[in-house]
Each structure stands twice: as structure tokens, then as C-alpha cells.
Write a protein that holds these residues in place. Structure first.
Motif, PDB file in Angstrom:
ATOM      1  N   TYR B  36       0.847  -1.176   0.000  1.00 35.78           N
ATOM      2  CA  TYR B  36       0.000   0.000   0.000  1.00 35.78           C
ATOM      3  C   TYR B  36       0.891   1.236   0.000  1.00 35.78           C
ATOM      4  CZ  TYR B  36      -4.459  -2.368   0.923  1.00 35.78           C
ATOM      5  OH  TYR B  36      -5.607  -3.138   0.818  1.00 35.78           O
ATOM      6  N   GLN B  38       0.875   5.325   0.984  1.00 33.46           N
ATOM      7  CA  GLN B  38       0.146   6.299   1.803  1.00 33.46           C
ATOM      8  C   GLN B  38       0.800   7.660   1.667  1.00 33.46           C
ATOM      9  OE1 GLN B  38      -0.007   5.487   6.069  1.00 33.46           O
ATOM     10  NE2 GLN B  38      -1.949   6.565   6.250  1.00 33.46           N
ATOM     11  N   LYS B  42      -3.296  11.124   4.201  1.00 43.31           N
ATOM     12  CA  LYS B  42      -4.277  10.366   3.440  1.00 43.31           C
ATOM     13  C   LYS B  42      -4.318   8.927   3.952  1.00 43.31           C
ATOM     14  CE  LYS B  42      -5.169  13.583   0.327  1.00 43.31           C
ATOM     15  NZ  LYS B  42      -6.512  14.193   0.159  1.00 43.31           N
ATOM     16  N   GLY B  43      -5.360   8.207   3.572  1.00 46.79           N
ATOM     17  CA  GLY B  43      -5.408   6.786   3.896  1.00 46.79           C
ATOM     18  C   GLY B  43      -4.570   5.978   2.927  1.00 46.79           C
ATOM     19  N   PRO B  44      -4.155   4.782   3.316  1.00 45.08           N
ATOM     20  CA  PRO B  44      -3.383   3.925   2.394  1.00 45.08           C
ATOM     21  C   PRO B  44      -4.222   3.520   1.186  1.00 45.08           C
ATOM     22  CG  PRO B  44      -3.252   3.128   4.673  1.00 45.08           C
ATOM     23  CD  PRO B  44      -4.323   4.162   4.642  1.00 45.08           C
TER      24      PRO B  44
END
Lengths: 115, 112
Positions: B36, B38, B42-44
Motif C-alpha cells: 500500500y 500512503q 491520506k489513507g493507504p
């Protein structure tokens, strides 16, 4: 925008107060996850729901934490009697059990600061 | 000892460099492996997803899994300033939208 929505984005509270975060997942997603992320660390699993059923809770989730997902739609995460150690980013994610990749779609998080 | 260990970084490289990011894990029951990305505040977001040992390529990104060594890697070719972010490895026991266990993340800065 049809992504995962979290509110509030930032909450500052005094130690001992209760706070509640809300997560609105992507509408057709049946799974919803809560993670906690502190500075310089990866997200840590807290709990997850399939529809309205809470299927697993991490041992990190003390009795002061409670999560609900009424009617299998939005979810709330409540923290009672907050402590300074609760300061973190609380991330919500949603997914479909039928997904071939199992991708979790994350919201932008709710940042909690406990003074 | 954490189930998933990730090289701490931060990592600073010049634009165009090849970047190698790595994770090791201790639980052989992990079967699905993800990377992921990120960005700050922010979100992943999912970058790569792999199941079997071997390599998987997607544009400038290559994910490598070695289950016998419990070691996964992400390679970024021709790195760009827009690649500057924190990269998180993640893994699960089953692939069907199950709980993920994340590494600590490696912060990458690509400079001009």
C-alpha cells in the motif's frame, strides 16, 4: 465522491472525555474495518464487521472502545474516558468479500488528539 | 517481535533511481501479500497484490515474494517525485477481504 468517508477529520479533546467517530463505507461493501495508526507506524487492526455483525476484535481494543455498525451501513467507533495514549489516526476501510484481491479501501482517517 | 518487520527508512533517492523496499514476516500462514502507498494525511491505497512466490510487474512497480525466506520486496524503477510517500507492506491469511497485518512503513522521498 463514492469513497470511504470519515468524520470528523480531526478531534481535539481533553483526557477523560468521550469521543465518537463515524465511518461511511463504499455503499455496496459488506465488510468494514477499523485500524489505528500512530506516527511512524503502520495501521494496527482494531475490529471488523461483516454487514452488522462484529466478527473480530483485537486485544488492543480495551473495554473503553466500542464499535457498532447498525443495519450494516455506517459504523461508529466510540472511545470512552480518553487517555493521552489514545492519540492516533483512526482509519476506516471497507471491502467486498467477493473481491478477487481482497483490497481494502481506506478513508482519510480521523485524527484524535487527547490533551 | 512483530509479525511483520519493515526496513525503517526514511529513504531519499534522486529522480530516476531504482528503489528497493523490503519486509520480512515470521508467520508462514500468511498467504497474500500487498503493498500500500500512503501519501501524507491520506489513507493507504493498494499498489500491488500478490499471492504466489515470484515476481509480479505493473508498470514501473515490481512486487517480489519469497515464501521460503518469508521475505517480500517492492521495486520502483525510474522513480518520480510523485512516488514520494510512505510504503506499507501488508499481508493476510486469506485473500477474500480479510484482516491485514501491516509493516511499520518506509517513508520514501524522491528528489529532483
Amino acid at each position: 465522491d463514492t469513497g470511504v468517508s470519515q468524520n470528523p477529520r480531526h478531534k481535539i479533546t481533553k483526557r477523560g472525555q468521550n469521543v465518537t467517530f463515524r465511518c461511511d463505507p463504499i455503499s455496496e461493501h459488506n465488510r468494514l474495518y477499523w485500524y489505528r495508526q500512530t506516527l511512524g507506524q503502520g495501521p494496527e487492526f482494531l475490529t471488523y464487521f461483516q454487514n452488522e455483525a462484529q466478527l473480530e476484535k483485537s486485544r488492543l481494543l480495551s473495554d473503553r472502545f466500542s464499535a457498532e455498525r447498525p443495519k450494516g451501513s455506517f459504523s461508529t467507533l466510540e472511545i470512552q474516558r480518553t487517555e493521552q495514549g489514545d492519540s492516533a489516526m483512526y482509519l476506516c476501510a471497507s471491502s467486498l468479500t467477493s473481491s478477487s484481491t481482497g483490497e481494502l479501501f481506506f478513508g482519510e482517517g480521523s485524527r484524535l488528539t487527547v490533551l | 517481535q512483530k509479525e511483520v518487520e519493515q526496513d525503517p527508512g526514511p529513504l531519499s533517492v534522486p529522480e530516476g533511481a531504482i528503489v528497493s523496499l523490503n519486509c520480512t514476516y515470521s508467520n508462514s500462514a500468511f498467504q497474500y501479500f500487498m503493498w500500500y502507498r500512503q501519501y501524507s494525511r491520506k489513507g493507504p491505497e493498494l499498489l500491488m497484490y500478490t499471492y504466489s512466490s515470484g515476481n509480479k510487474e505493473d508498470g514501473r512497480f515490481t512486487a517480489q515474494v519469497d515464501k521460503s525466506s518469508k521475505y517480500i520486496s517492492l521495486f520502483i524503477r525510474d522513480s518520480q517525485p510523485s512516488d514520494s510517500a510512505t510504503y506499507l507492506c501488508a499481508m493476510s491469511f486469506t485473500g477474500t477481504a480479510s484482516k491485514l497485518t501491516f509493516g511499520t512503513g518506509t517513508r520514501l522521498q524522491v528528489t529532483l
